[in-house]
Design a protein around this motif. Structure first.
Motif, PDB file in Angstrom:
ATOM      1  N   ALA A   1      -1.083  -7.451  -5.867  1.00 47.23           N
ATOM      2  CA  ALA A   1       0.287  -7.670  -5.422  1.00 47.23           C
ATOM      3  C   ALA A   1       0.642  -9.143  -5.611  1.00 47.23           C
ATOM      4  CB  ALA A   1       0.471  -7.260  -3.966  1.00 47.23           C
ATOM      5  N   ILE A   2       1.930  -9.391  -5.735  1.00 48.26           N
ATOM      6  CA  ILE A   2       2.411 -10.755  -5.940  1.00 48.26           C
ATOM      7  C   ILE A   2       3.696 -10.945  -5.132  1.00 48.26           C
ATOM      8  CG2 ILE A   2       3.714 -10.101  -8.032  1.00 48.26           C
ATOM      9  CD1 ILE A   2       2.893 -12.861  -9.197  1.00 48.26           C
ATOM     10  N   SER A   3       3.827 -12.115  -4.539  1.00 47.69           N
ATOM     11  CA  SER A   3       5.011 -12.414  -3.734  1.00 47.69           C
ATOM     12  C   SER A   3       6.237 -12.623  -4.623  1.00 47.69           C
ATOM     13  CB  SER A   3       4.759 -13.655  -2.885  1.00 47.69           C
ATOM     14  OG  SER A   3       4.560 -14.788  -3.733  1.00 47.69           O
ATOM     15  N   TRP A   4       7.403 -12.728  -4.012  1.00 49.50           N
ATOM     16  CA  TRP A   4       8.653 -12.834  -4.748  1.00 49.50           C
ATOM     17  C   TRP A   4       8.744 -14.123  -5.571  1.00 49.50           C
ATOM     18  CZ3 TRP A   4       7.635 -12.474   0.292  1.00 49.50           C
ATOM     19  CH2 TRP A   4       7.832 -13.606   1.091  1.00 49.50           C
ATOM     20  N   THR A   5       8.060 -15.173  -5.134  1.00 50.65           N
ATOM     21  CA  THR A   5       8.061 -16.419  -5.914  1.00 50.65           C
ATOM     22  C   THR A   5       6.916 -16.466  -6.918  1.00 50.65           C
ATOM     23  OG1 THR A   5       6.642 -17.558  -4.353  1.00 50.65           O
ATOM     24  CG2 THR A   5       9.019 -17.682  -3.956  1.00 50.65           C
ATOM     25  N   GLY A   6       5.940 -15.596  -6.730  1.00 49.81           N
ATOM     26  CA  GLY A   6       4.737 -15.656  -7.553  1.00 49.81           C
ATOM     27  C   GLY A   6       3.681 -16.579  -6.993  1.00 49.81           C
ATOM     28  N   GLY A   7       3.977 -17.213  -5.864  1.00 45.60           N
ATOM     29  CA  GLY A   7       3.055 -18.185  -5.304  1.00 45.60           C
ATOM     30  C   GLY A   7       1.870 -17.593  -4.575  1.00 45.60           C
ATOM     31  N   THR A   8       1.982 -16.328  -4.204  1.00 45.28           N
ATOM     32  CA  THR A   8       0.889 -15.650  -3.506  1.00 45.28           C
ATOM     33  C   THR A   8       0.505 -14.396  -4.261  1.00 45.28           C
ATOM     34  OG1 THR A   8       1.641 -16.439  -1.355  1.00 45.28           O
ATOM     35  CG2 THR A   8       0.179 -14.526  -1.365  1.00 45.28           C
TER      36      THR A   8
ATOM     37  N   ALA B   1       4.984  -0.988  -8.238  1.00 49.22           N
ATOM     38  CA  ALA B   1       5.671  -0.594  -7.023  1.00 49.22           C
ATOM     39  C   ALA B   1       6.264  -1.816  -6.337  1.00 49.22           C
ATOM     40  CB  ALA B   1       4.707   0.109  -6.071  1.00 49.22           C
ATOM     41  N   SER B   2       7.231  -1.554  -5.457  1.00 48.97           N
ATOM     42  CA  SER B   2       7.883  -2.650  -4.759  1.00 48.97           C
ATOM     43  C   SER B   2       8.404  -2.174  -3.415  1.00 48.97           C
ATOM     44  CB  SER B   2       9.026  -3.203  -5.604  1.00 48.97           C
ATOM     45  OG  SER B   2       9.571  -4.363  -5.035  1.00 48.97           O
ATOM     46  N   PRO B   3       8.412  -3.063  -2.415  1.00 45.72           N
ATOM     47  CA  PRO B   3       8.952  -2.680  -1.119  1.00 45.72           C
ATOM     48  C   PRO B   3      10.480  -2.742  -1.103  1.00 45.72           C
ATOM     49  CG  PRO B   3       8.192  -4.940  -1.044  1.00 45.72           C
ATOM     50  CD  PRO B   3       7.835  -4.416  -2.402  1.00 45.72           C
ATOM     51  N   ARG B   4      11.068  -2.116  -0.120  1.00 46.86           N
ATOM     52  CA  ARG B   4      12.515  -2.157   0.045  1.00 46.86           C
ATOM     53  C   ARG B   4      12.969  -3.467   0.699  1.00 46.86           C
ATOM     54  NH1 ARG B   4      13.030   2.218   2.757  1.00 46.86           N
ATOM     55  NH2 ARG B   4      13.692   3.544   1.008  1.00 46.86           N
ATOM     56  N   LYS B   5      12.103  -4.015   1.552  1.00 42.77           N
ATOM     57  CA  LYS B   5      12.497  -5.174   2.355  1.00 42.77           C
ATOM     58  C   LYS B   5      12.385  -6.459   1.532  1.00 42.77           C
ATOM     59  CE  LYS B   5      11.557  -7.206   6.904  1.00 42.77           C
ATOM     60  NZ  LYS B   5      10.681  -7.151   8.105  1.00 42.77           N
ATOM     61  N   VAL B   6      13.407  -7.298   1.648  1.00 41.46           N
ATOM     62  CA  VAL B   6      13.395  -8.565   0.934  1.00 41.46           C
ATOM     63  C   VAL B   6      12.423  -9.541   1.585  1.00 41.46           C
ATOM     64  CG1 VAL B   6      15.779  -8.296   0.130  1.00 41.46           C
ATOM     65  CG2 VAL B   6      15.323  -9.490   2.274  1.00 41.46           C
ATOM     66  N   TYR B   7      11.906 -10.448   0.773  1.00 42.99           N
ATOM     67  CA  TYR B   7      11.014 -11.518   1.233  1.00 42.99           C
ATOM     68  C   TYR B   7       9.897 -10.983   2.127  1.00 42.99           C
ATOM     69  CZ  TYR B   7      15.047 -14.148  -0.424  1.00 42.99           C
ATOM     70  OH  TYR B   7      16.070 -14.629  -1.193  1.00 42.99           O
ATOM     71  N   SER B   8       9.357  -9.847   1.744  1.00 44.64           N
ATOM     72  CA  SER B   8       8.278  -9.210   2.493  1.00 44.64           C
ATOM     73  C   SER B   8       7.080  -9.024   1.587  1.00 44.64           C
ATOM     74  CB  SER B   8       8.751  -7.856   3.024  1.00 44.64           C
ATOM     75  OG  SER B   8       7.666  -7.130   3.565  1.00 44.64           O
ATOM     76  N   MET B   9       5.921  -9.501   2.034  1.00 41.50           N
ATOM     77  CA  MET B   9       4.698  -9.375   1.234  1.00 41.50           C
ATOM     78  C   MET B   9       3.925  -8.164   1.725  1.00 41.50           C
ATOM     79  SD  MET B   9       3.048 -10.691  -1.275  1.00 41.50           S
ATOM     80  CE  MET B   9       1.433 -10.539  -2.027  1.00 41.50           C
ATOM     81  N   PRO B  10       3.924  -7.083   0.963  1.00 40.23           N
ATOM     82  CA  PRO B  10       3.195  -5.891   1.386  1.00 40.23           C
ATOM     83  C   PRO B  10       1.703  -6.055   1.189  1.00 40.23           C
ATOM     84  CG  PRO B  10       4.115  -5.554  -0.777  1.00 40.23           C
ATOM     85  CD  PRO B  10       4.563  -6.921  -0.346  1.00 40.23           C
ATOM     86  N   GLY B  11       0.971  -5.107   1.747  1.00 35.96           N
ATOM     87  CA  GLY B  11      -0.473  -5.141   1.606  1.00 35.96           C
ATOM     88  C   GLY B  11      -0.958  -4.114   0.612  1.00 35.96           C
TER      89      GLY B  11
ATOM     90  N   TYR C   1       5.151   0.417   0.201  1.00 38.99           N
ATOM     91  CA  TYR C   1       5.957   0.300  -1.009  1.00 38.99           C
ATOM     92  C   TYR C   1       6.955   1.463  -1.061  1.00 38.99           C
ATOM     93  CZ  TYR C   1       2.385  -3.045  -2.364  1.00 38.99           C
ATOM     94  OH  TYR C   1       1.531  -4.132  -2.387  1.00 38.99           O
ATOM     95  N   ASP C   2       8.174   1.164  -1.437  1.00 39.70           N
ATOM     96  CA  ASP C   2       9.242   2.169  -1.405  1.00 39.70           C
ATOM     97  C   ASP C   2       9.663   2.651  -2.792  1.00 39.70           C
ATOM     98  OD1 ASP C   2      10.063  -0.055   0.984  1.00 39.70           O
ATOM     99  OD2 ASP C   2       9.888   2.060   1.571  1.00 39.70           O
ATOM    100  N   TYR C   3       9.505   1.815  -3.788  1.00 36.00           N
ATOM    101  CA  TYR C   3       9.932   2.152  -5.140  1.00 36.00           C
ATOM    102  C   TYR C   3       8.726   2.131  -6.068  1.00 36.00           C
ATOM    103  CZ  TYR C   3      14.458   1.091  -3.105  1.00 36.00           C
ATOM    104  OH  TYR C   3      15.548   1.064  -2.290  1.00 36.00           O
ATOM    105  N   TRP C   4       8.665   3.136  -6.936  1.00 34.99           N
ATOM    106  CA  TRP C   4       7.522   3.296  -7.825  1.00 34.99           C
ATOM    107  C   TRP C   4       7.972   3.529  -9.258  1.00 34.99           C
ATOM    108  CZ3 TRP C   4       2.475   2.975  -6.038  1.00 34.99           C
ATOM    109  CH2 TRP C   4       2.336   2.913  -4.648  1.00 34.99           C
TER     110      TRP C   4
END
Length: 125
Positions: A49-56, A96-106, A112-115
Motif C-alpha cells: 500500500a502507498i499513501s496519497w503523497t507516496g511518502g509512506t 484497490a483504494s479506500p473511499r475515505k480521503v487522506y486515509s492510510m488503509p492497512g 478498501y472500497d474500490y477494486w
C-alpha cells in the motif's frame, strides 16, 4: 470511480514485471492505493500500500525487498514493480483504494472500497 489494472503476464522465476493501475472518477492524489493478490481457492492477500503523497509505503513480509509500490499523481496511476519473482508469486493481482480521503488503509480487504478487475501474473520455475 474506476480502477484499471494492467501489466500482468508470464515470466520465468527471477524475472521482473511492472503492474500499472490507472484510476479515474475522482481526485487521485487524495487517496491511498493498495495492491492485493489472489490464488484460486485462497483468500485475497495484501501485497503493498502507498499513501496519497507516496511518502509512506507498506509491504507484506513475503514481498518486502523484492516489490516496490509507487505512484504518479500527475498520471493518476499506481505501479507495482516486481523483481526476483518466484513461482509462489503467481496470482491475479488487484489494485484497490479506500473511499475515505487522506486515509492510510492497512492489510485487510474490508478497508478498501474500490477494486480493479485484476491482472494475471504467472511465474514459471
Amino acid at each position: 470511480v474506476q480502477l484499471q489494472a494492467s501489466g500482468g503476464g508470464s515470466v520465468q522465476a527471477g524475472g521482473s514485471l511492472r503492474l500499472s493501475c490507472a484510476t479515474s472518477g475522482r481526485t487521485f492524489d487524495m487517496y491511498a492505493m493498495g495492491w492485493f493478490r489472489q490464488v484460486p481457492g485462497k483468500e485475497r492477500e495484501f501485497v503493498a500500500a502507498i499513501s496519497w503523497t507516496g511518502g509512506t509505503t507498506v509491504y507484506a513480509d513475503s514481498v518486502k525487498g523484492r516489490f516496490t509500490i509507487s505512484r504518479d499523481n500527475a498520471k493518476s496511476t499506481v505501479y507495482l514493480l516486481m523483481n526476483s519473482l518466484k513461482p509462489e508469486d503467481t496470482a491475479v493481482y488487484y489494485c484497490a483504494s479506500p473511499r475515505k480521503v487522506y486515509s492510510m488503509p492497512g492489510a485487510r480487504t474490508h478497508e478498501y472500497d474500490y477494486w480493479g478487475q485484476g491482472t494475471l501474473v504467472t511465474v514459471s520455475s
